[in-house]
Design an enzyme around this catalytic site. Structure first.
Site, PDB file in Angstrom:
ATOM      1  N   VAL A 510      46.310  27.801  47.604  1.00 26.65           N
ATOM      2  CA  VAL A 510      47.441  27.925  48.633  1.00 26.65           C
ATOM      3  C   VAL A 510      47.924  29.272  48.729  1.00 26.65           C
ATOM      4  O   VAL A 510      48.468  29.859  49.808  1.00 26.65           O
ATOM      5  CB  VAL A 510      48.629  27.299  48.205  1.00 26.65           C
ATOM      6  N   GLY A 511      47.422  30.357  47.978  1.00 22.99           N
ATOM      7  CA  GLY A 511      47.800  31.952  48.330  1.00 22.99           C
ATOM      8  C   GLY A 511      46.803  32.476  47.395  1.00 22.99           C
ATOM      9  O   GLY A 511      46.264  32.309  46.305  1.00 22.99           O
ATOM     10  N   GLY A 513      46.605  37.089  45.929  1.00 21.13           N
ATOM     11  CA  GLY A 513      46.997  38.350  45.884  1.00 21.13           C
ATOM     12  C   GLY A 513      45.983  39.222  45.296  1.00 21.13           C
ATOM     13  O   GLY A 513      44.881  38.866  45.091  1.00 21.13           O
ATOM     14  N   SER A 514      46.460  40.492  45.083  1.00 25.19           N
ATOM     15  CA  SER A 514      45.530  41.364  44.491  1.00 25.19           C
ATOM     16  C   SER A 514      45.342  41.127  43.256  1.00 25.19           C
ATOM     17  O   SER A 514      44.057  41.708  42.510  1.00 25.19           O
ATOM     18  CB  SER A 514      46.082  42.999  44.877  1.00 25.19           C
ATOM     19  N   PHE A 515      46.046  40.548  42.389  1.00 21.34           N
ATOM     20  CA  PHE A 515      46.071  40.267  40.935  1.00 21.34           C
ATOM     21  C   PHE A 515      45.912  38.896  40.640  1.00 21.34           C
ATOM     22  O   PHE A 515      46.068  38.601  39.391  1.00 21.34           O
ATOM     23  CB  PHE A 515      47.270  41.149  40.318  1.00 21.34           C
ATOM     24  N   VAL A 518      47.166  31.505  43.491  1.00 19.00           N
ATOM     25  CA  VAL A 518      48.060  30.406  43.378  1.00 19.00           C
ATOM     26  C   VAL A 518      47.700  29.069  43.829  1.00 19.00           C
ATOM     27  O   VAL A 518      46.933  29.233  45.062  1.00 19.00           O
ATOM     28  CB  VAL A 518      49.400  30.724  44.025  1.00 19.00           C
ATOM     29  N   LYS A 532      50.339  29.903  39.264  1.00 20.55           N
ATOM     30  CA  LYS A 532      49.724  31.100  39.546  1.00 20.55           C
ATOM     31  C   LYS A 532      48.954  31.598  38.233  1.00 20.55           C
ATOM     32  O   LYS A 532      49.144  31.715  37.234  1.00 20.55           O
ATOM     33  CB  LYS A 532      50.840  32.114  39.532  1.00 20.55           C
ATOM     34  N   ASP A 633      59.305  45.140  43.971  1.00 19.99           N
ATOM     35  CA  ASP A 633      58.377  44.549  44.855  1.00 19.99           C
ATOM     36  C   ASP A 633      59.093  43.571  45.968  1.00 19.99           C
ATOM     37  O   ASP A 633      58.358  42.459  46.137  1.00 19.99           O
ATOM     38  CB  ASP A 633      57.341  43.935  44.334  1.00 19.99           C
TER      39      ASP A 633
END
Length: 901
Positions: A510-511, A513-515, A518, A532, A633
């Protein structure tokens, strides 16, 4: 300051058997001067060969290269220069119009240098074609000069070992016969014509209009011009203040100021100064032993012979205290010659190499010569330590000797008393042990006799009943103890999470990121979770640190608007965190996603509600977590929305624990997302909770405008540069998201825009704190809703930190306003969430309690309070009349200077 002073107590370069550090010579420390004020520069003491500057001239302080290593440094009028460690070429910085920033030009291609010297407005360098040798061949040396009336190349017959600069002239020392020669402007000082012939020097140091040198017998000889304006000055050490009248002490080295000179005595390495000084000048500290000294125009600085290595200055207009540790000399690659010893930091033999780079180099300091009359030499100077002198108590002639001998006598008495005390304590301990042993034996004997005695049946029954009663009471207490245990995050197995997410398939993702990625998953008990999973990176240590940071923080923090951590998994290189599943994704997906319907669903009321809830979560991190937490962040993609459209702040991978005093700055390397990153934090590495305030201000601008933080499809890609001028001009309509129709009354959105504008101010101390931001947003939300009878997700006083949502107020249910019963029934159907208490937090505080400290705000704003009987009919107008009060909160100015200079 008109003179360039640098002196060190160690061998400068590989081939320098003795010193020649004058006013403008190269060493590990240097001072610049001029109209903009004095600056002290020095090589760091950690062996990095990096230079640090401290003082009043910003062009020298901030112009100093922070990542370029140097062999040594020198300085002049408004500039400083250093010899690059890698290329052996000079590099300059500052504001002098004659000596430019960077490598001086013209520069012979491939030229390498071994020595630098700087005057008022010029720089000279001793060229070498082979590293370690000063001369081009055995009979000639080449010296390049740049600056005012000095730009030229000079070829000198004979090998030159060192050079030193005065205000408008330069001098050098021949390596073979140790004689001196000078060149430059003769009209002012007469130094060139007065230079002694056939006089052999160990080292020289040029001043403003004079030169001093240490002869081979360690005596000092000076020549040149002395100050004749006696009405402006007072003599410091001699009757007439003539700089050419020198003390008779043997010296290790000398430096020259404009009309004064200072030297380091061979006997005790203390400082002696002579010549003219200005009125109100501070004298050299009495008894100060130094490793190195350097002179400015009217002041002198030295590196004390202490482990701190923090320089101190005396004279006129110079900095008196310097908060930095510097190297006491220049490193050499050869072993220390006779008369020198290897510097060992903190008194550890052999650790002196830590102050030099590379590891096989070392720092050599000159040995002290002789001992005072009332002392004797207990150990001579060797390769690792200077000679040691001990006072002879039978020949005391100084106050220091008398004080030392008295302290020695007291020490002996204390040692004797300490020995007697140990004997007394041992005797007492023996007596206590003896008494304890006898008592223990007696108790054991009594216990033995009691066990074997004959007791009656009644006594046995009574003892049994007493024991049973005690056990029964103890069983009652045990469950209460279990209730006090705090629930921790659950540990899942990797196989369990892999099965819950369908093998981490792309369909469940569902998602990303760079690291991390999810995934949506369903546990065995039917709980829907978000997993995650950290992307395997080459930097395993950094990835593991971020994982444990987020796990540690989320397992201890407790707030309704922070993402709830359910568990974790750490299996080999796999690191996974398990969260509550947020059904509506992130705020970023609603504002900037591909589906336009998501954006329309967020009407103005929901947008402002999300902003208020996110602000409460951040306020909890800053004000109620102990110690405070700095998120670092904050952005729209890290604000998640649950099934009830409540906001949760997420992603604590970059978070750090702040100081207990939230106003105290931290020195941290920048971390975060471009567009949201605090400019002051990015440029100065100056981190406080106000950095999160800046990021949240960018999120507020996103909520109002619907634009991304950085969107290059617009001419002004940065949202702050685009939005702030519109807000200041009062053009709020041009700022608002065109997808939504503007509300009939723009007053609430104007207040939110004003809050956002204050949050994104360039200086952190001008931004409001998060509690003031939250208060202002709550008032704006109430003003936007118009009346407490309108169905609103959260009113300003209805949320308690630690609970998700509160039921509607009883006063609202019984209000005389036209609220239907159906509305009240729907409003009561709220989800209540209970969380484990947090041992890292303060007790929960409501929004109303937060504002109790600012009591009678209505009186200060000139507002009057309506009677309680008319609250139901006039609360809407009362909320509209509230005005936000945001005052800047910033750390103290001295803290700012301390952490940046």
């Amino acid at each position: 300051m008109d003179i360039v002073p640098v002196v060190a107590l160690c061998c400068c370069l590989v081939l320098l058997p003795s010193w020649a550090y004058g006013l403008g010579s190269m060493a590990s420390i240097a001072v610049s001067y001029g109209e903009d004020g004095p600056v002290f520069c020095g090589l760091n003491s950690d062996g990095s060969h990096l230079v640090t500057c401290f003082g009043a001239d910003a062009s020298v302080v901030y112009g100093a290269p922070s990542r370029i290593p140097f062999v040594g440094v020198t300085a002049g009028d408004g500039f400083a220069c250093g010899l690059l460690l890698d290329t052996n070429q000079p590099y300059c910085w500052g504001s002098n119009s004659y000596v430019k920033i960077g490598v001086p030009q013209p520069m012979v291609e491939g030229a390498m240098y071994s020595e630098l010297s700087a005057g008022d407005n010029h720089l000279c360098a001793l060229r070498t074609s082979v590293k370690g040798f000063h001369s081009v061949n055995g009979d000639t040396s080449v010296i390049d000069c740049w600056g005012y009336n000095m730009t030229a190349t000079h070829t000198v017959t004979g090998a030159v070992s060192a050079i030193s600069a005065g205000s408008v002239f330069n001098c050098g020392l021949f390596a073979r016969n140790r004689t001196v020669f000078c060149w430059g402007d003769e009209s002012v000082s007469g130094v060139i014509g007065l230079a002694p012939r056939n006089v052999r020097f160990q080292s020289i140091g040029a001043g403003g209009y004079h030169v001093c040198g240490v002869l081979e017998n360690a005596q000092v000889f000076c020549w040149g011009r002395s100050l004749e304006m006696q009405q402006m000055s007072t003599p410091s050490s001699t009757d007439d203040g003539d700089v050419n009248i020198v003390p008779m002490d043997a010296m290790v080295s000398v430096v020259g100021g404009r009309f004064h000179a200072c030297g380091i005595r061979s006997l005790d390495h203390q400082v002696a100064c002579w010549g003219f000084t200005l009125q109100n000048s501070t004298l050299a500290p009495k008894g100060l032993r130094v490793y190195a000294i350097v002179a400015g125009d009217y002041f002198t600085c030295g590196v004390p012979a202490e482990t701190s290595l923090k320089p101190m200055c005396w004279g006129h207009s110079g900095p008196l205290a310097l908060p930095m540790a510097v190297s006491p000399g220049i490193c050499v690659s050869d072993s220390c010659s006779h008369g020198y010893y290897e510097y060992a930091n903190h008194g550890e033999v052999g650790s002196g190499s830590k102050t030099c780079k590379p590891a096989n180099s070392r720092l050599c300091l000159p040995c002290s010569v002789g001992c005072p009359d009332d002392s004797y030499e207990s150990s001579p100077c060797n390769a690792t330590a200077d000679r040691v002198c001990q006072f002879d108590c039978s020949k005391c002639a100084s106050d220091e000797c008398v004080s030392f001998c008295l302290s020695q006598k007291r020490t002996k008495n204390r040692k004797f008393m300490a020995f007697q005390l140990r004997i007394f304590v041992a005797e007492i301990a023996f007596a206590v042990i003896l008494v304890f042993s006898v008592t223990a034996i007696a108790c054991l004997y009594v216990r033995y006799k009691l066990r074997h005695c004959q007791c009656s049946k009644n006594e046995l029954r009574l003892a049994k009943n007493t024991t049973y009663s005690f056990r029964k009471d103890n069983m009652k207490i045990q469950p209460d103890v279990e209730d006090l245990k705090i629930r921790r995050a659950q540990e899942f197995s990797y196989e369990e999470l892999e099965q819950a997410t369908g093998g981490f398939s792309e369909d469940s993702q569902v998602g990303k990121g760079s690291f991390s990625c999810v995934f949506k998953g369903i546990l065995r008990d039917g709980t829907v979770v978000a997993v995650k999973r950290a992307i395997k990176a080459s930097d395993v240590k950094k990835s593991s640190k971020e994982f444990h940071t987020e796990l540690d923080l989320l397992s201890r923090l407790n707030h309704a608007h922070l993402l709830n951590l359910l568990g974790y998994c750490e299996d080999g290189s796999e690191r996974l965190l398990v969260y509550e599943f947020m059904a509506h994704g992130s705020l970023y997906q609603h504002l900037h996603g591909k589906d336009p319907n998501l954006k329309k669903r967020l009407n103005w009321a929901r947008r402002v509600t999300i902003a208020v809830q996110a602000a409460r979560g951040i306020e909890y991190l800053h004000g109620y977590a102990c110690p405070p937490v700095i998120h670092r962040d904050i952005k729209s993609s890290n604000i998640l929305i649950d099934e009830d459209h409540n906001a949760r702040v997420a992603d604590f991978g970059l978070s750090i624990l702040g100081p207990a005093d939230s106003g105290t700055p931290l020195s941290e390397l920048p971390a975060g997302t471009l567009g949201y990153l605090d400019p002051e934090y990015y440029r100065l590495h100056y981190l406080t909770t106000k950095s999160d305030v800046y990021s949240f201000g960018v999120v507020l601008l996103e909520i109002l405008s619907g634009r991304k933080a950085i969107d290059m499809q617009f001419e002004e890609g940065n949202i702050v540069e685009w939005a702030v001028p519109l807000i200041k001009a009062g053009d709020i309509s041009a700022l608002l998201d065109p997808v939504l129709s503007p509300p009939s009354d723009l007053e609430a959105l104007k207040k939110i825009a004003a809050v956002a504008c204050k949050c994104v101010r360039m200086r952190a101390k001008d931004r409001p704190s998060m509690d003031k931001v939250t208060t202002a947003l709550e008032r704006a939300l109430a003003l936007l809703m118009g009346s407490p009878c309108i169905e609103q997700p959260i009113l300003p006083t209805e949320v308690v930190l630690g609970s998700s949502r509160m039921h509607k107020k009883v006063s609202q249910r019984s209000s005389n306003h036209s609220c239907s019963e159906n509305d009240l029934v729907d409003g009561d159907d709220q989800r209540i969430e209970y969380r484990a208490p947090s041992w890292i937090t303060f007790p929960s505080v409501t929004s109303s309690q937060r504002r109790k400290s600012s009591a009678s705000e209505a009186d200060m704003d000139g507002r009057t309070t309506t009677d309680g009987r008319n609250v139901g009919s006039s609360i809407g107008d009362g909320l509209r009349s509230l005005e936000e009060e945001i005052s800047p909160a910033s750390p103290q100015e001295n803290l700012y200077l301390q952490h940046n200079f």
